[in-house]
Scaffold this motif. Structure first.
Motif, PDB file in Angstrom:
ATOM      1  N   LEU A 102       0.869  -1.187   0.000  1.00  0.00           N
ATOM      2  CA  LEU A 102       0.000   0.000   0.000  1.00  0.00           C
ATOM      3  C   LEU A 102       0.901   1.231   0.000  1.00  0.00           C
ATOM      4  O   LEU A 102       1.775   1.365   0.871  1.00  0.00           O
ATOM      5  CB  LEU A 102      -0.887  -0.003   1.247  1.00  0.00           C
ATOM      6  CG  LEU A 102      -1.845  -1.185   1.376  1.00  0.00           C
ATOM      7  CD1 LEU A 102      -2.340  -1.335   2.815  1.00  0.00           C
ATOM      8  CD2 LEU A 102      -3.032  -1.005   0.436  1.00  0.00           C
ATOM      9  N   ILE A 144       1.310  -7.925   3.982  1.00  0.00           N
ATOM     10  CA  ILE A 144       0.934  -6.564   3.557  1.00  0.00           C
ATOM     11  C   ILE A 144       1.942  -5.581   4.146  1.00  0.00           C
ATOM     12  O   ILE A 144       2.215  -5.611   5.353  1.00  0.00           O
ATOM     13  CB  ILE A 144      -0.486  -6.192   4.053  1.00  0.00           C
ATOM     14  CG1 ILE A 144      -1.526  -7.145   3.460  1.00  0.00           C
ATOM     15  CG2 ILE A 144      -0.825  -4.740   3.693  1.00  0.00           C
ATOM     16  CD1 ILE A 144      -2.948  -6.926   3.985  1.00  0.00           C
ATOM     17  N   ASP A 200       2.255  -1.638   4.710  1.00  0.00           N
ATOM     18  CA  ASP A 200       1.440  -0.420   4.674  1.00  0.00           C
ATOM     19  C   ASP A 200       2.334   0.803   4.823  1.00  0.00           C
ATOM     20  O   ASP A 200       2.879   1.072   5.897  1.00  0.00           O
ATOM     21  CB  ASP A 200       0.400  -0.477   5.803  1.00  0.00           C
ATOM     22  CG  ASP A 200      -0.601   0.671   5.715  1.00  0.00           C
ATOM     23  OD1 ASP A 200      -0.399   1.571   4.880  1.00  0.00           O
ATOM     24  OD2 ASP A 200      -1.571   0.671   6.495  1.00  0.00           O
ATOM     25  N   ASN A 201       2.492   1.546   3.722  1.00  0.00           N
ATOM     26  CA  ASN A 201       3.266   2.799   3.737  1.00  0.00           C
ATOM     27  C   ASN A 201       2.348   4.005   3.847  1.00  0.00           C
ATOM     28  O   ASN A 201       2.794   5.132   3.685  1.00  0.00           O
ATOM     29  CB  ASN A 201       4.063   2.948   2.436  1.00  0.00           C
ATOM     30  CG  ASN A 201       5.017   1.811   2.197  1.00  0.00           C
ATOM     31  OD1 ASN A 201       5.686   1.385   3.111  1.00  0.00           O
ATOM     32  ND2 ASN A 201       5.063   1.301   0.972  1.00  0.00           N
ATOM     33  N   THR A 254      -6.303   2.829   7.054  1.00  0.00           N
ATOM     34  CA  THR A 254      -6.039   1.595   6.306  1.00  0.00           C
ATOM     35  C   THR A 254      -6.065   0.354   7.198  1.00  0.00           C
ATOM     36  O   THR A 254      -6.602  -0.683   6.820  1.00  0.00           O
ATOM     37  CB  THR A 254      -4.652   1.668   5.625  1.00  0.00           C
ATOM     38  OG1 THR A 254      -4.492   2.951   5.090  1.00  0.00           O
ATOM     39  CG2 THR A 254      -4.517   0.625   4.547  1.00  0.00           C
ATOM     40  N   GLU A 255      -5.466   0.503   8.396  1.00  0.00           N
ATOM     41  CA  GLU A 255      -5.336  -0.710   9.208  1.00  0.00           C
ATOM     42  C   GLU A 255      -6.666  -1.183   9.787  1.00  0.00           C
ATOM     43  O   GLU A 255      -6.748  -2.280  10.317  1.00  0.00           O
ATOM     44  CB  GLU A 255      -4.276  -0.532  10.293  1.00  0.00           C
ATOM     45  CG  GLU A 255      -4.611   0.449  11.377  1.00  0.00           C
ATOM     46  CD  GLU A 255      -3.539   0.433  12.466  1.00  0.00           C
ATOM     47  OE1 GLU A 255      -2.358   0.568  12.144  1.00  0.00           O
ATOM     48  OE2 GLU A 255      -3.904   0.279  13.644  1.00  0.00           O
ATOM     49  N   ALA A 282      -7.384  -3.449   6.399  1.00  0.00           N
ATOM     50  CA  ALA A 282      -6.372  -4.180   5.617  1.00  0.00           C
ATOM     51  C   ALA A 282      -6.101  -5.583   6.178  1.00  0.00           C
ATOM     52  O   ALA A 282      -5.816  -6.510   5.410  1.00  0.00           O
ATOM     53  CB  ALA A 282      -5.083  -3.372   5.553  1.00  0.00           C
ATOM     54  N   TYR A 339       0.744  -8.330   8.628  1.00  0.00           N
ATOM     55  CA  TYR A 339       0.568  -6.939   8.209  1.00  0.00           C
ATOM     56  C   TYR A 339       1.629  -6.121   8.940  1.00  0.00           C
ATOM     57  O   TYR A 339       1.740  -6.193  10.176  1.00  0.00           O
ATOM     58  CB  TYR A 339      -0.843  -6.475   8.605  1.00  0.00           C
ATOM     59  CG  TYR A 339      -1.059  -4.980   8.569  1.00  0.00           C
ATOM     60  CD1 TYR A 339      -1.595  -4.354   7.439  1.00  0.00           C
ATOM     61  CD2 TYR A 339      -0.761  -4.185   9.678  1.00  0.00           C
ATOM     62  CE1 TYR A 339      -1.818  -2.978   7.418  1.00  0.00           C
ATOM     63  CE2 TYR A 339      -0.986  -2.814   9.660  1.00  0.00           C
ATOM     64  CZ  TYR A 339      -1.510  -2.216   8.536  1.00  0.00           C
ATOM     65  OH  TYR A 339      -1.729  -0.861   8.517  1.00  0.00           O
ATOM     66  N   THR A 376       3.066  -2.160   9.344  1.00  0.00           N
ATOM     67  CA  THR A 376       2.898  -0.756   8.980  1.00  0.00           C
ATOM     68  C   THR A 376       4.130   0.053   9.375  1.00  0.00           C
ATOM     69  O   THR A 376       4.767  -0.212  10.410  1.00  0.00           O
ATOM     70  CB  THR A 376       1.641  -0.130   9.631  1.00  0.00           C
ATOM     71  OG1 THR A 376       1.536   1.237   9.183  1.00  0.00           O
ATOM     72  CG2 THR A 376       1.684  -0.165  11.154  1.00  0.00           C
TER      73      THR A 376
END
Ligand SMILES: NC(=O)c1ccc[n+]([C@@H]2O[C@H](COP(=O)([O-])OP(=O)(O)OC[C@H]3O[C@@H](n4cnc5c(N)ncnc54)[C@H](OP(=O)(O)O)[C@@H]3O)[C@@H](O)[C@H]2O)c1
Length: 383
Positions: free
Chosen positions: A195, A257, A259-260, A265-266, A269, A281, A283
């Protein structure tokens, strides 16, 4: 290759200014004297030449540097409490002792001096590094780094190209490998979702997991779609065309995943991960520094600890792993990245190159957002 230990020993001059520039005491740098917007950036010809203070340090002549979102944050004072604690844990110095502060984390350049215990590098070596944010940065003629933060620059890249990679590369490496547990051996065929794939970290991350054999889904704006395909993404999703969550739910579940982007989002996601299979996941957008800024060191760290533990446990009960990742300086990881670069598996993605006199312009460019790779600064003027 181990480089000239004896030469390095001869070159060592702990606690002294840069010997090779003995006639000079000052160097040009971009500094800030207070936190704020772009107007706080000041060009100084009078920054004191850096000295080797510990035997494991090297002085690097900066040929090129690059900017990251952390430079914007640091310019504004974000994270100052935690970074000052790291700079001066016993609070021996006066308040605001961090100024004048030089920003810029990435360097590609040439080793000028080595501390007594440095045997891996010698003066004249072409190196690259990402300097941790509690140290003076790279928007300067010279920078001091610990030997273990430094690595030989990939041979196939110019300094300008090389400066685009260390900070984002090490951040992606930390998130994907150190925290996420993916590597060359176990990544083959895994479904990976990135992301925020079009920025500095994303463009590196797409290439890294692709080089390790993953199936990559990249989320970005439509205009970055061609770039993503070029970097090897198998699927590209435009987050601006309709509901992203719904678009992603139509795809098979993911193993990993990155996550940038953060924010909301979280909230959804983690539902895209395979359950009870070790899917993770990770982040990069965490509240750690902001908690410490707002609540102070003790309460900020306590709040951060409670937040990460409760989220980890909550998601573990649902059969998926939830993790935070941070940039980690590391010469050995840069060695591995250099190998991937020299073997043609990873290339720097450069959005725009600025000259050293244009540093404020480069900050404005970064502040404008919509990065497509990196904003690079040529510190040595290339005519
Ligand atoms: N934890 C750490 O130690 C650490 C280290 C490095 C970076 N970070 C954080 O990680 C994030 C990424 O860093 P970076 O260097 O890659 O930043 P960057 O170069 O500024 O890239 C951000 C990218 O995200 C895209 N984007 C924005 N909103 C999006 C959305 N909703 N969905 C998909 N893409 C979106 C932007 O392009 P468009 O707006 O045009 O789509 C841009 O290409 C930043 O928040 C940074 O602060 C954390």
């Amino acid at each position: 290759m181990l480089a000239g230990g004896a030469a390095a020993l001869r070159a060592a001059a702990p606690g002294r200014g840069l010997r090779s520039s003995a006639a000079r005491t000052a160097m040009p740098s971009w500094v800030i004297d207070r936190y704020g917007l772009n107007e706080v950036l000041r060009f100084s010809r009078d920054m004191v030449l850096p000295a080797i203070r510990f035997p494991n340090e090297v002085v690097i002549k900066v040929h090129a540097a690059s900017l990251n979102p952390i430079d914007l944050s640091m310019r504004s004072g974000y994270g100052a409490t935690a970074l000052n604690m790291k700079r001066d844990p016993l609070k021996l110095n006066s308040v605001e002792n961090e100024f004048p502060l030089t920003l810029g984390r990435d360097v590609s350049g040439v080793v000028m001096e080595c501390g007594l215990s440095v045997s891996y590098f010698k003066p004249g070596d072409e190196v690259w590094a990402a300097i941790p944010p509690w140290k003076q940065g790279t928007l300067s003629e010279f920078v001091v780094a610990s030997g273990n933060e430094v690595s030989f620059k990939p041979k196939c890249l110019s300094h300008t190209e090389a400066a685009a990679l260390p900070y984002v590369g090490l951040t992606a490496w930390s998130a994907i490998n150190k925290v996420g547990g993916l590597n060359q051996k176990n990544c083959g065929g895994k479904r990976v979702l990135i992301l925020g794939a079009s920025g500095g970290v994303g463009t590196f991350a797409v290439q890294l997991v692709k080089a390790w054999g993953a199936h990559v889904t990249a989320v970005c704006s439509n205009d970055a779609s061609a770039l993503m395909k070029e970097l090897g993404a198998d699927e590209v999703i435009d987050y601006k065309s309709g509901n992203l969550e719904e678009q992603l739910k139509t795809l098979p579940l993911f193993d990993f995943i990155l996550d940038n982007v953060g924010g909301s989002t979280e909230k959804w996601a983690l539902d895209l991960l395979k359950k009870w299979s070790g899917a993770t996941y990770v982040t990069l957008v965490t509240p750690f520094l902001i908690n410490v800024d707002r609540l102070g060191v003790a309460d900020g760290m306590l709040r951060t600890g409670i937040t990460i533990s409760s989220k980890t446990v909550k998601h573990l009960c649902k059969g998926v792993h939830y993790r935070w990742a941070f940039f980690m300086p590391s010469g050995p990881c840069l060695d591995e990245i250099a190998e991937l670069v020299d073997s043609g598996k990873i290339q720097p993605v450069i959005d725009q190159v600025f000259s050293f006199s244009e540093v404020p312009k480069a900050f404005l460019k970064l502040e404008g957002g919509h990065a497509r790779g990196k904003t690079v600064i040529n510190v040595i003027n290339k005519k």
